[in-house]
Design an enzyme around this catalytic site. Structure first.
Site, mmCIF file in Angstrom:
data_model
loop_
_atom_site.group_PDB
_atom_site.id
_atom_site.type_symbol
_atom_site.label_atom_id
_atom_site.label_comp_id
_atom_site.label_asym_id
_atom_site.label_seq_id
_atom_site.Cartn_x
_atom_site.Cartn_y
_atom_site.Cartn_z
ATOM 1 N N GLU A 113 4.701 -23.132 -2.015
ATOM 2 C CA GLU A 113 4.508 -23.691 -3.363
ATOM 3 C C GLU A 113 5.737 -24.404 -3.925
ATOM 4 O O GLU A 113 6.177 -24.171 -5.052
ATOM 5 C CB GLU A 113 4.044 -22.565 -4.306
ATOM 6 C CG GLU A 113 2.770 -21.892 -3.814
ATOM 7 C CD GLU A 113 2.337 -20.692 -4.624
ATOM 8 O OE1 GLU A 113 2.821 -20.501 -5.749
ATOM 9 O OE2 GLU A 113 1.496 -19.914 -4.129
ATOM 10 N N ASN A 155 3.081 -23.834 2.793
ATOM 11 C CA ASN A 155 1.878 -23.240 2.204
ATOM 12 C C ASN A 155 1.818 -23.554 0.711
ATOM 13 O O ASN A 155 2.828 -23.409 -0.007
ATOM 14 C CB ASN A 155 1.926 -21.717 2.421
ATOM 15 C CG ASN A 155 0.639 -21.011 2.063
ATOM 16 O OD1 ASN A 155 -0.436 -21.395 2.511
ATOM 17 N ND2 ASN A 155 0.740 -19.977 1.225
ATOM 18 N N HIS A 191 -7.529 -21.199 -3.404
ATOM 19 C CA HIS A 191 -7.897 -20.320 -4.536
ATOM 20 C C HIS A 191 -8.774 -21.162 -5.464
ATOM 21 O O HIS A 191 -8.263 -21.996 -6.224
ATOM 22 C CB HIS A 191 -6.651 -19.836 -5.285
ATOM 23 C CG HIS A 191 -5.759 -18.923 -4.504
ATOM 24 N ND1 HIS A 191 -6.155 -17.664 -4.090
ATOM 25 C CD2 HIS A 191 -4.489 -19.082 -4.072
ATOM 26 C CE1 HIS A 191 -5.149 -17.082 -3.440
ATOM 27 N NE2 HIS A 191 -4.144 -17.914 -3.400
ATOM 28 N N GLU A 221 -5.453 -18.686 1.978
ATOM 29 C CA GLU A 221 -5.548 -17.618 0.960
ATOM 30 C C GLU A 221 -6.864 -17.704 0.185
ATOM 31 O O GLU A 221 -6.909 -17.586 -1.017
ATOM 32 C CB GLU A 221 -4.380 -17.713 -0.031
ATOM 33 C CG GLU A 221 -3.007 -17.683 0.572
ATOM 34 C CD GLU A 221 -1.899 -17.645 -0.468
ATOM 35 O OE1 GLU A 221 -2.190 -17.479 -1.658
ATOM 36 O OE2 GLU A 221 -0.716 -17.784 -0.091
ATOM 37 N N ASP A 223 -10.092 -17.414 -1.885
ATOM 38 C CA ASP A 223 -10.946 -16.552 -2.703
ATOM 39 C C ASP A 223 -11.722 -17.479 -3.642
ATOM 40 O O ASP A 223 -11.302 -18.598 -3.921
ATOM 41 C CB ASP A 223 -10.194 -15.453 -3.454
ATOM 42 C CG ASP A 223 -8.883 -15.913 -4.088
ATOM 43 O OD1 ASP A 223 -7.930 -15.104 -4.115
ATOM 44 O OD2 ASP A 223 -8.814 -17.066 -4.573
HETATM 45 O O1 G3I Z 1 0.898 -1.570 -4.942
HETATM 46 C C1 G3I Z 1 2.033 -1.475 -5.808
HETATM 47 C C2 G3I Z 1 1.922 -0.207 -6.643
HETATM 48 O O2 G3I Z 1 2.038 0.929 -5.775
HETATM 49 C C3 G3I Z 1 3.037 -0.193 -7.679
HETATM 50 O O3 G3I Z 1 2.889 0.936 -8.500
HETATM 51 C C4 G3I Z 1 2.947 -1.475 -8.506
HETATM 52 C C5 G3I Z 1 4.045 -1.548 -9.548
HETATM 53 O O4 G3I Z 1 5.266 -1.840 -8.915
HETATM 54 O O5 G3I Z 1 3.116 -2.619 -7.640
HETATM 55 C C6 G3I Z 1 2.071 -2.692 -6.701
HETATM 56 O O6 G3I Z 1 2.320 -3.793 -5.883
HETATM 57 C C7 G3I Z 1 2.017 -5.045 -6.480
HETATM 58 C C8 G3I Z 1 1.057 -5.764 -5.518
HETATM 59 O O7 G3I Z 1 0.810 -7.099 -5.967
HETATM 60 C C9 G3I Z 1 -0.257 -5.037 -5.351
HETATM 61 O O8 G3I Z 1 -0.937 -5.031 -6.574
HETATM 62 C C10 G3I Z 1 3.305 -5.823 -6.604
HETATM 63 O O9 G3I Z 1 4.103 -5.223 -7.606
HETATM 64 C C11 G3I Z 1 2.990 -7.252 -7.006
HETATM 65 O O10 G3I Z 1 4.190 -8.039 -6.989
HETATM 66 C C12 G3I Z 1 2.021 -7.879 -6.009
HETATM 67 O O11 G3I Z 1 1.676 -9.186 -6.458
HETATM 68 C C13 G3I Z 1 1.330 -10.110 -5.395
HETATM 69 C C14 G3I Z 1 1.853 -11.486 -5.826
HETATM 70 O O12 G3I Z 1 1.477 -12.479 -4.857
HETATM 71 C C15 G3I Z 1 3.377 -11.477 -5.941
HETATM 72 O O13 G3I Z 1 3.935 -11.144 -4.682
HETATM 73 C C16 G3I Z 1 -0.196 -10.142 -5.227
HETATM 74 O O14 G3I Z 1 -0.643 -8.913 -4.648
HETATM 75 C C17 G3I Z 1 -0.579 -11.296 -4.292
HETATM 76 O O15 G3I Z 1 -1.992 -11.449 -4.257
HETATM 77 C C18 G3I Z 1 0.042 -12.618 -4.753
HETATM 78 O O16 G3I Z 1 -0.250 -13.549 -3.750
HETATM 79 C C19 G3I Z 1 0.194 -14.899 -3.987
HETATM 80 C C20 G3I Z 1 0.659 -15.479 -2.649
HETATM 81 O O17 G3I Z 1 1.722 -14.689 -2.133
HETATM 82 C C21 G3I Z 1 1.081 -16.933 -2.807
HETATM 83 N N1 G3I Z 1 -0.035 -17.732 -3.358
HETATM 84 C C22 G3I Z 1 -0.540 -17.220 -4.640
HETATM 85 C C23 G3I Z 1 -0.997 -15.760 -4.484
HETATM 86 C C24 G3I Z 1 -1.569 -15.238 -5.784
HETATM 87 O O18 G3I Z 1 -0.577 -15.179 -6.773
#
Ligand code: G3I
Length: 300
Positions: A113, A155, A191, A221, A223
């Protein structure tokens, strides 16, 4: 066909068995990103990423590394570095992570991005501000040095069809290829919403022009949001099925479109709150969308 996975869920049922049965290409949804791997300078936190790689390789799956350089997952301590310290931190991060997974990663999302949403230029991130536009090529060169066998991808989202952002992404990767930068592929994140997305024709045309540069294309990715689709829930699920079918069919029909990865297994754990964008519902039942994908892969 691939999916984004979370380590903590892989050991649960039926999440783990669905991943095992249905998919052959894994992407760590967040556990191989810089903010998770190195929350503080020098801290190494590879356990979750290692477990995801081990789960996949033990089952003959391929694993995509996601993602080395992304403004959305940069540790907070990185954002305050001087230009020279940032350059050193980026180099150390890429070398450390790519060498840690050397020989295990099919492809890396090296830079994620980096193009502005309006297509006017590069996104104004700490990397662009302090390192200049060359940070992108430098990241690819460092990743290639770390693991010459891994394929290297750019990506992004919002550039899946033919629009200003897609054109700027195309220019970026064309410039990288022309300059001899080791870039092998591009991820079109996909997305989208069932009633708001680029047309099949535009997606196919974009894939073809990227392929003409010699790049492999992934839908990386996917959805499909449905909440804004009018009508009954059944109508929303049918619209979602048609969207998944049609977009996956475009990839199936395009020789250089190699893989489709869905951004999660079940609606229960999607990053999109308050919608139902994935192939399995919150009770892990296959939705009409799942059968639409199967139809597309089967040529129906
Ligand atoms: O699972 C933990 C949980 O145990 C903990 O208590 C909580 C608080 O710290 O965090 C949880 O993990 C989070 C995880 O998502 C699962 O929900 C992380 O903090 C959080 O940073 C993470 O966010 C991810 C986000 O990228 C940032 O990395 C999303 O899952 C993920 O779907 C999203 O994916 C991005 C791609 O990498 C790039 N393209 C866009 C896409 C959507 O934003």
């Amino acid at each position: 066909m691939g999916t984004a996975v979370q380590f903590s869920l892989l050991s649960t049922s039926p999440y783990g068995s669905i991943v095992d049965r249905e998919f052959s290409y894994l992407t760590a949804e967040y556990e191989m990103k810089w903010d998770i791997l190195e929350p503080a300078p020098g801290s190494g936190n590879f356990a979750a990423g290692d477990a995801i790689v081990a789960f996949g390789l033990a089952r003959g799956m391929r694993v995509k590394g996601h993602t080395l350089i992304w403004h959305g997952s940069t540790p907070s301590w990185v954002n305050t570095l001087s230009a020279s310290d940032l350059r050193a931190a980026v180099e150390r991060h890429i070398r450390t992570v790519v060498e840690h997974y050397r020989g295990e990663i099919d492809a890396w999302d090296v830079v994620n991005e980096a193009v502005a949403d309006d297509g006017s230029g590069l996104r104004d991130t700490v990397f662009l501000q302090r390192l200049g536009a060359s940070y992108i090529a430098d990241a690819f060169r460092l990743a290639h040095q770390g693991d010459p066998q891994a394929r290297l991808f750019y990506n992004d989202y919002g550039g899946e069809g033919l629009n200003a952002k897609a054109n700027r992404i195309y220019e970026l990767v064309r410039e990288l290829r022309t300059a001899g930068v080791p870039i092998d592929g591009i991820g079109l994140q996909m997305h989208i919403a069932a009633n708001s997305r680029p047309s099949d024709g535009e997606i196919a045309a974009n894939i073809r022009r990227l392929a003409a540069l010699g790049l492999t294309v992934h839908i990386s990715e996917m959805d499909v949001r449905v909440n804004s689709v009018p009508g009954s829930n059944a109508a929303r699920l049918e619209a979602q099925k048609a969207t998944y079918h049609d977009v996956v069919r475009v990839c199936v029909m395009e020789p250089r479109c190699e893989a489709v990865t869905f951004w999660g297994v079940t609606d229960a754990h999607s990053w999109i709150r308050g919608d139902s964008p994935l192939l399995f519902d919150a009770q892990y039942a296959a939705k009409p969308a799942y059968f639409g994908v199967l139809d597309a892969f089967s040529g129906r």
